[in-house]
Motif scaffolding. Structure first.
Motif, PDB file in Angstrom:
ATOM      1  N   ASP A   1       0.861  -1.087   0.110  1.00 53.22           N
ATOM      2  CA  ASP A   1      -0.055  -0.114   0.021  1.00 53.22           C
ATOM      3  C   ASP A   1       1.025   1.295  -0.073  1.00 53.22           C
ATOM      4  O   ASP A   1       1.545   1.342   0.896  1.00 53.22           O
ATOM      5  N   VAL A   2       0.932   2.029  -1.045  1.00 53.78           N
ATOM      6  CA  VAL A   2       1.675   3.053  -1.069  1.00 53.78           C
ATOM      7  C   VAL A   2       0.763   4.452  -1.536  1.00 53.78           C
ATOM      8  O   VAL A   2       1.335   5.511  -1.846  1.00 53.78           O
ATOM      9  N   SER A   3      -0.371   4.421  -1.044  1.00 60.39           N
ATOM     10  CA  SER A   3      -1.264   5.341  -1.210  1.00 60.39           C
ATOM     11  C   SER A   3      -0.721   6.908  -0.561  1.00 60.39           C
ATOM     12  O   SER A   3      -1.063   7.776  -1.337  1.00 60.39           O
ATOM     13  N   LYS A   4      -0.032   6.788   0.498  1.00 59.13           N
ATOM     14  CA  LYS A   4       0.247   7.719   1.308  1.00 59.13           C
ATOM     15  C   LYS A   4       1.737   8.270   0.546  1.00 59.13           C
ATOM     16  O   LYS A   4       1.961   9.396   0.122  1.00 59.13           O
ATOM     17  N   ARG A   5       2.553   7.318   0.459  1.00 58.87           N
ATOM     18  CA  ARG A   5       3.882   7.467   0.014  1.00 58.87           C
ATOM     19  C   ARG A   5       4.047   8.096  -1.369  1.00 58.87           C
ATOM     20  O   ARG A   5       4.839   8.991  -1.736  1.00 58.87           O
ATOM     21  N   ILE A   6       3.439   7.891  -2.174  1.00 57.47           N
ATOM     22  CA  ILE A   6       3.207   8.398  -3.679  1.00 57.47           C
ATOM     23  C   ILE A   6       2.892  10.038  -3.786  1.00 57.47           C
ATOM     24  O   ILE A   6       3.166  10.567  -4.787  1.00 57.47           O
ATOM     25  N   ARG A   7       2.429  10.492  -2.598  1.00 56.14           N
ATOM     26  CA  ARG A   7       1.953  12.038  -2.452  1.00 56.14           C
ATOM     27  C   ARG A   7       3.322  12.689  -1.892  1.00 56.14           C
ATOM     28  O   ARG A   7       3.213  13.929  -1.954  1.00 56.14           O
ATOM     29  N   GLU A   8       4.290  12.121  -1.512  1.00 59.05           N
ATOM     30  CA  GLU A   8       5.255  12.922  -0.855  1.00 59.05           C
ATOM     31  C   GLU A   8       6.257  13.704  -1.925  1.00 59.05           C
ATOM     32  O   GLU A   8       6.040  13.385  -3.042  1.00 59.05           O
ATOM     33  N   LYS A   9       6.995  14.522  -1.236  1.00 53.24           N
ATOM     34  CA  LYS A   9       7.711  15.520  -2.168  1.00 53.24           C
ATOM     35  C   LYS A   9       8.445  14.803  -3.020  1.00 53.24           C
ATOM     36  O   LYS A   9       8.593  15.431  -4.411  1.00 53.24           O
ATOM     37  N   ASP A  10       9.179  14.050  -2.638  1.00 53.28           N
ATOM     38  CA  ASP A  10      10.464  13.336  -3.660  1.00 53.28           C
ATOM     39  C   ASP A  10       9.619  12.786  -4.883  1.00 53.28           C
ATOM     40  O   ASP A  10      10.316  12.654  -5.930  1.00 53.28           O
ATOM     41  N   VAL A  11       8.641  12.060  -4.668  1.00 53.81           N
ATOM     42  CA  VAL A  11       7.706  11.271  -5.656  1.00 53.81           C
ATOM     43  C   VAL A  11       7.140  12.619  -6.773  1.00 53.81           C
ATOM     44  O   VAL A  11       7.478  12.491  -7.927  1.00 53.81           O
ATOM     45  N   THR A  12       6.738  13.481  -6.118  1.00 52.68           N
ATOM     46  CA  THR A  12       6.051  14.667  -6.536  1.00 52.68           C
ATOM     47  C   THR A  12       6.872  15.119  -7.692  1.00 52.68           C
ATOM     48  O   THR A  12       6.716  15.760  -8.823  1.00 52.68           O
ATOM     49  N   SER A  13       8.298  15.692  -7.217  1.00 55.83           N
ATOM     50  CA  SER A  13       9.214  16.282  -7.829  1.00 55.83           C
ATOM     51  C   SER A  13       9.712  15.749  -9.062  1.00 55.83           C
ATOM     52  O   SER A  13      10.104  16.229  -9.908  1.00 55.83           O
ATOM     53  N   ILE A  14       9.494  14.220  -9.133  1.00 55.47           N
ATOM     54  CA  ILE A  14       9.996  13.511 -10.525  1.00 55.47           C
ATOM     55  C   ILE A  14       8.783  13.022 -11.264  1.00 55.47           C
ATOM     56  O   ILE A  14       9.312  12.625 -12.313  1.00 55.47           O
ATOM     57  N   VAL A  15       7.686  13.327 -10.867  1.00 55.67           N
ATOM     58  CA  VAL A  15       6.643  12.283 -11.468  1.00 55.67           C
ATOM     59  C   VAL A  15       6.417  13.084 -12.966  1.00 55.67           C
ATOM     60  O   VAL A  15       5.961  12.355 -13.944  1.00 55.67           O
ATOM     61  N   SER A  16       6.419  14.451 -12.994  1.00 62.34           N
ATOM     62  CA  SER A  16       5.973  14.992 -14.395  1.00 62.34           C
ATOM     63  C   SER A  16       6.956  14.686 -15.188  1.00 62.34           C
ATOM     64  O   SER A  16       6.591  13.936 -16.459  1.00 62.34           O
ATOM     65  N   PRO A  17       8.224  14.736 -15.021  1.00 58.67           N
ATOM     66  CA  PRO A  17       9.367  14.240 -16.313  1.00 58.67           C
ATOM     67  C   PRO A  17       9.015  12.994 -16.437  1.00 58.67           C
ATOM     68  O   PRO A  17       9.247  12.499 -17.590  1.00 58.67           O
ATOM     69  N   ILE A  18       9.130  12.096 -15.686  1.00 59.58           N
ATOM     70  CA  ILE A  18       8.962  10.672 -15.462  1.00 59.58           C
ATOM     71  C   ILE A  18       7.380  10.396 -16.601  1.00 59.58           C
ATOM     72  O   ILE A  18       7.800   9.521 -17.462  1.00 59.58           O
ATOM     73  N   SER A  19       6.567  11.107 -16.409  1.00 61.16           N
ATOM     74  CA  SER A  19       5.426  11.108 -17.018  1.00 61.16           C
ATOM     75  C   SER A  19       5.439  11.478 -18.471  1.00 61.16           C
ATOM     76  O   SER A  19       4.642  11.320 -19.310  1.00 61.16           O
ATOM     77  N   SER A  20       6.546  12.210 -18.810  1.00 56.38           N
ATOM     78  CA  SER A  20       6.815  12.855 -20.265  1.00 56.38           C
ATOM     79  C   SER A  20       7.590  11.633 -20.945  1.00 56.38           C
ATOM     80  O   SER A  20       7.686  11.719 -22.322  1.00 56.38           O
ATOM     81  N   ILE A  21       7.980  10.334 -20.581  1.00 59.02           N
ATOM     82  CA  ILE A  21       8.775   9.673 -21.370  1.00 59.02           C
ATOM     83  C   ILE A  21       7.384   8.792 -21.939  1.00 59.02           C
ATOM     84  O   ILE A  21       6.696   8.240 -21.493  1.00 59.02           O
ATOM     85  N   VAL A  22       7.734   8.822 -23.395  1.00 63.86           N
ATOM     86  CA  VAL A  22       6.769   8.283 -24.393  1.00 63.86           C
ATOM     87  C   VAL A  22       6.297   6.816 -23.809  1.00 63.86           C
ATOM     88  O   VAL A  22       5.185   6.387 -23.820  1.00 63.86           O
ATOM     89  N   GLU A  23       7.412   5.911 -23.496  1.00 68.29           N
ATOM     90  CA  GLU A  23       7.329   4.674 -23.658  1.00 68.29           C
ATOM     91  C   GLU A  23       6.535   4.419 -22.119  1.00 68.29           C
ATOM     92  O   GLU A  23       5.749   3.388 -22.077  1.00 68.29           O
ATOM     93  N   VAL A  24       6.926   5.189 -21.211  1.00 67.56           N
ATOM     94  CA  VAL A  24       6.304   4.911 -20.211  1.00 67.56           C
ATOM     95  C   VAL A  24       4.680   5.209 -20.018  1.00 67.56           C
ATOM     96  O   VAL A  24       3.845   4.821 -19.696  1.00 67.56           O
ATOM     97  N   ARG A  25       4.457   6.272 -20.784  1.00 70.22           N
ATOM     98  CA  ARG A  25       2.999   6.713 -21.158  1.00 70.22           C
ATOM     99  C   ARG A  25       2.174   5.595 -21.915  1.00 70.22           C
ATOM    100  O   ARG A  25       0.855   5.189 -21.666  1.00 70.22           O
ATOM    101  N   ALA A  26       2.993   4.957 -22.984  1.00 72.28           N
ATOM    102  CA  ALA A  26       2.197   3.890 -23.783  1.00 72.28           C
ATOM    103  C   ALA A  26       1.912   2.733 -22.661  1.00 72.28           C
ATOM    104  O   ALA A  26       0.786   2.201 -22.768  1.00 72.28           O
ATOM    105  N   ASN A  27       2.920   2.254 -21.806  1.00 76.58           N
ATOM    106  CA  ASN A  27       2.756   1.199 -20.645  1.00 76.58           C
ATOM    107  C   ASN A  27       1.345   1.675 -19.726  1.00 76.58           C
ATOM    108  O   ASN A  27       0.698   1.014 -19.638  1.00 76.58           O
ATOM    109  N   MET A  28       1.384   2.920 -19.516  1.00 76.58           N
ATOM    110  CA  MET A  28       0.425   3.137 -18.544  1.00 76.58           C
ATOM    111  C   MET A  28      -0.857   3.529 -19.044  1.00 76.58           C
ATOM    112  O   MET A  28      -2.156   3.039 -18.312  1.00 76.58           O
TER     113      MET A  28
END
Ligand code: DC
Length: 217
Positions: A80-107
């Motif tokens: 269960d990572v419901s709270k963990r994924i809202r923390e600062k370190d995750v938030t600070s890298i999620v947008s660039p990670i979600s910009s990776i085209v192949e990651v988007r295709a998988n999601m």
């Protein structure tokens, strides 16, 4: 035929608050697509990867197991990572990670599978444009930058996430820019999505307006 309600909008526009309320009132399954990208970001951190390890992040995004339960909790490889994924370190890298085209295709594949055969309400940035462009109902929620930052700051306080108002404002501004300038799946307002500016609206007012549309026919 299953029903799809698609909602897009920037961080803090109200999607995350409003979606579960409408889901419960209209008997829809909630799919928070931002949480799927946050899981990839957390998995990258757990594997000591940086945003430059693109190939490894792509590989990871195809391997990890992401699940939601009917209470809206999020599980990464069974944890269960419901709270963990809202923390600062995750938030600070999620947008660039979600910009990776192949990651988007998988999601996007995963998100469509999660919706298969169900009546769903799905929220994110590219639901009305890419994931379900032919959704039964399409909404774009918006609010001023200051109001969105204020809401996120209050939510963080409730969740015990330690960020100043200025940090939140800065983080939202950077994510807005990133989310609107992606190679694929950029946040976009389409003509056929119903636009709701929630800046001066209460949660109830937004919910009622949307439910009137969803249940109005
Ligand atoms: O909605 P959120 O703040 O939890 O989303 C986290 C990030 O994931 C957001 O900065 C952009 C990205 N995202 C995306 O690219 N596409 C989606 N459908 C949902 C989120």
């Amino acid at each position: 035929m299953s029903k799809v309600v698609a909602i897009d909008g920037p961080a803090g526009s109200g999607k995350g608050t409003i979606t579960p309320i409408i889901a419960s009132r209209c008997h829809l399954v909630t799919i928070d697509t931002g949480a799927t990208y946050r899981c990839v970001a957390l998995a990258a951190l757990n594997n000591n990867l940086s945003i430059d390890d693109k190939d490894k992040i792509i590989e990871l995004s195809g391997k990890i197991n992401i699940e939601f339960d009917d209470q809206g909790r999020v599980y990464l490889d069974g944890e269960d990572v419901s709270k963990r994924i809202r923390e600062k370190d995750v938030t600070s890298i999620v947008s660039p990670i979600s910009s990776i085209v192949e990651v988007r295709a998988n999601m996007v594949d995963l998100q469509r599978k999660m919706a298969e055969g169900k009546d769903v309400i799905m929220e994110g940035r590219d639901i009305t444009t890419v994931v379900f462009p032919n959704a039964d109902y399409k909404f774009y929620l918006d609010a001023s930058l200051e109001e969105r930052a204020r809401r996120r700051f209050e939510q963080n306080k409730e969740k015990g996430i330690d960020m100043s108002f200025e940090e939140v404002l800065d983080s939202i501004q950077k994510r807005d820019y990133n989310d609107m300038h992606k190679e694929v799946g950029s946040l976009m307002r389409t003509e056929d999505a119903i636009y709701i500016d929630t800046t001066n609206m209460s949660i109830d007012e937004v919910v009622e307006q949307m439910i009137n549309i969803i249940e109005g026919d």
